[in-house]
Design a protein around this motif. Structure first.
Motif, PDB file in Angstrom:
ATOM      1  N   PRO A  43       6.078   8.832 -31.842  1.00 44.38           N
ATOM      2  CA  PRO A  43       6.910  10.035 -31.831  1.00 44.38           C
ATOM      3  C   PRO A  43       8.325   9.802 -31.283  1.00 44.38           C
ATOM      4  O   PRO A  43       9.273  10.417 -31.746  1.00 44.38           O
ATOM      5  N   HIS A  44       8.474   8.904 -30.307  1.00 40.70           N
ATOM      6  CA  HIS A  44       9.812   8.592 -29.793  1.00 40.70           C
ATOM      7  C   HIS A  44      10.681   7.978 -30.886  1.00 40.70           C
ATOM      8  O   HIS A  44      11.848   8.343 -31.047  1.00 40.70           O
ATOM      9  N   GLU A  45      10.108   7.039 -31.612  1.00 46.39           N
ATOM     10  CA  GLU A  45      10.860   6.397 -32.697  1.00 46.39           C
ATOM     11  C   GLU A  45      11.186   7.400 -33.795  1.00 46.39           C
ATOM     12  O   GLU A  45      12.258   7.359 -34.384  1.00 46.39           O
ATOM     13  N   ARG A  46      10.256   8.308 -34.084  1.00 46.65           N
ATOM     14  CA  ARG A  46      10.516   9.337 -35.093  1.00 46.65           C
ATOM     15  C   ARG A  46      11.699  10.210 -34.678  1.00 46.65           C
ATOM     16  O   ARG A  46      12.573  10.500 -35.494  1.00 46.65           O
ATOM     17  N   LEU A  47      11.767  10.595 -33.402  1.00 44.25           N
ATOM     18  CA  LEU A  47      12.903  11.374 -32.910  1.00 44.25           C
ATOM     19  C   LEU A  47      14.203  10.579 -33.014  1.00 44.25           C
ATOM     20  O   LEU A  47      15.239  11.119 -33.396  1.00 44.25           O
ATOM     21  N   ARG A  48      14.144   9.309 -32.643  1.00 44.52           N
ATOM     22  CA  ARG A  48      15.355   8.468 -32.728  1.00 44.52           C
ATOM     23  C   ARG A  48      15.834   8.343 -34.173  1.00 44.52           C
ATOM     24  O   ARG A  48      17.037   8.404 -34.442  1.00 44.52           O
ATOM     25  N   ARG A  49      14.890   8.147 -35.108  1.00 46.27           N
ATOM     26  CA  ARG A  49      15.279   8.034 -36.522  1.00 46.27           C
ATOM     27  C   ARG A  49      15.863   9.336 -37.033  1.00 46.27           C
ATOM     28  O   ARG A  49      16.861   9.339 -37.767  1.00 46.27           O
ATOM     29  N   GLU A  50      15.269  10.467 -36.641  1.00 42.29           N
ATOM     30  CA  GLU A  50      15.788  11.776 -37.047  1.00 42.29           C
ATOM     31  C   GLU A  50      17.222  11.962 -36.549  1.00 42.29           C
ATOM     32  O   GLU A  50      18.098  12.383 -37.295  1.00 42.29           O
ATOM     33  N   ARG A  51      17.452  11.624 -35.286  1.00 41.68           N
ATOM     34  CA  ARG A  51      18.789  11.772 -34.710  1.00 41.68           C
ATOM     35  C   ARG A  51      19.779  10.826 -35.392  1.00 41.68           C
ATOM     36  O   ARG A  51      20.916  11.188 -35.675  1.00 41.68           O
ATOM     37  N   ALA A  52      19.349   9.595 -35.662  1.00 44.16           N
ATOM     38  CA  ALA A  52      20.218   8.628 -36.332  1.00 44.16           C
ATOM     39  C   ALA A  52      20.612   9.132 -37.724  1.00 44.16           C
ATOM     40  O   ALA A  52      21.763   8.966 -38.145  1.00 44.16           O
ATOM     41  N   ARG A  53      19.667   9.757 -38.456  1.00 45.09           N
ATOM     42  CA  ARG A  53      19.993  10.317 -39.776  1.00 45.09           C
ATOM     43  C   ARG A  53      21.030  11.421 -39.658  1.00 45.09           C
ATOM     44  O   ARG A  53      21.969  11.490 -40.451  1.00 45.09           O
ATOM     45  N   LYS A  54      20.881  12.285 -38.653  1.00 45.77           N
ATOM     46  CA  LYS A  54      21.831  13.380 -38.474  1.00 45.77           C
ATOM     47  C   LYS A  54      23.218  12.847 -38.114  1.00 45.77           C
ATOM     48  O   LYS A  54      24.224  13.318 -38.642  1.00 45.77           O
ATOM     49  N   VAL A  55      23.283  11.869 -37.230  1.00 43.48           N
ATOM     50  CA  VAL A  55      24.565  11.290 -36.829  1.00 43.48           C
ATOM     51  C   VAL A  55      25.220  10.596 -38.024  1.00 43.48           C
ATOM     52  O   VAL A  55      26.425  10.728 -38.252  1.00 43.48           O
ATOM     53  N   ALA A  56      24.426   9.884 -38.826  1.00 43.78           N
ATOM     54  CA  ALA A  56      24.974   9.216 -40.008  1.00 43.78           C
ATOM     55  C   ALA A  56      25.494  10.234 -41.020  1.00 43.78           C
ATOM     56  O   ALA A  56      26.544  10.027 -41.637  1.00 43.78           O
ATOM     57  N   ALA A  57      24.784  11.334 -41.190  1.00 42.14           N
ATOM     58  CA  ALA A  57      25.241  12.370 -42.118  1.00 42.14           C
ATOM     59  C   ALA A  57      26.564  12.963 -41.648  1.00 42.14           C
ATOM     60  O   ALA A  57      27.459  13.215 -42.453  1.00 42.14           O
ATOM     61  N   LEU A  58      26.692  13.192 -40.355  1.00 43.66           N
ATOM     62  CA  LEU A  58      27.950  13.707 -39.821  1.00 43.66           C
ATOM     63  C   LEU A  58      29.083  12.700 -39.987  1.00 43.66           C
ATOM     64  O   LEU A  58      30.211  13.075 -40.272  1.00 43.66           O
ATOM     65  N   ALA A  59      28.775  11.433 -39.836  1.00 41.01           N
ATOM     66  CA  ALA A  59      29.801  10.395 -40.016  1.00 41.01           C
ATOM     67  C   ALA A  59      30.270  10.369 -41.473  1.00 41.01           C
ATOM     68  O   ALA A  59      31.459  10.196 -41.741  1.00 41.01           O
ATOM     69  N   ARG A  60      29.329  10.564 -42.405  1.00 41.67           N
ATOM     70  CA  ARG A  60      29.717  10.594 -43.831  1.00 41.67           C
ATOM     71  C   ARG A  60      30.618  11.785 -44.114  1.00 41.67           C
ATOM     72  O   ARG A  60      31.590  11.678 -44.857  1.00 41.67           O
TER      73      ARG A  60
END
Length: 62
Positions: free
Chosen positions: A39-56
């Motif tokens: 679950p920790h890794e799932r949260l990290r991946r979710e956050r990384a996707r959101k940050v990457a989307a904002l960067a795009r």
């Protein structure tokens, strides 16, 4: 490093919720699991996707 605008940051409510969920999982969550179902890794991946989307979005607007 350029300053992040309000549009390119995660909301304060998301960040607070992320920290709460992460902390609760740390204390009450399951024992160590594999990376695919941790679950920790799932949260990290979710956050990384959101940050990457904002960067795009920021790159497309610049």
């Amino acid at each position: 490093m350029p300053r992040k605008t309000r549009r390119t940051r995660l909301s304060i409510w998301y960040r607070i919720g992320y920290r709460i969920r992460y902390s609760v999982l740390h204390v009450l969550g399951p024992a160590q699991l594999g990376e695919s179902n941790d679950p920790h890794e799932r949260l990290r991946r979710e956050r990384a996707r959101k940050v990457a989307a904002l960067a795009r979005v920021e790159d497309a607007g610049a």
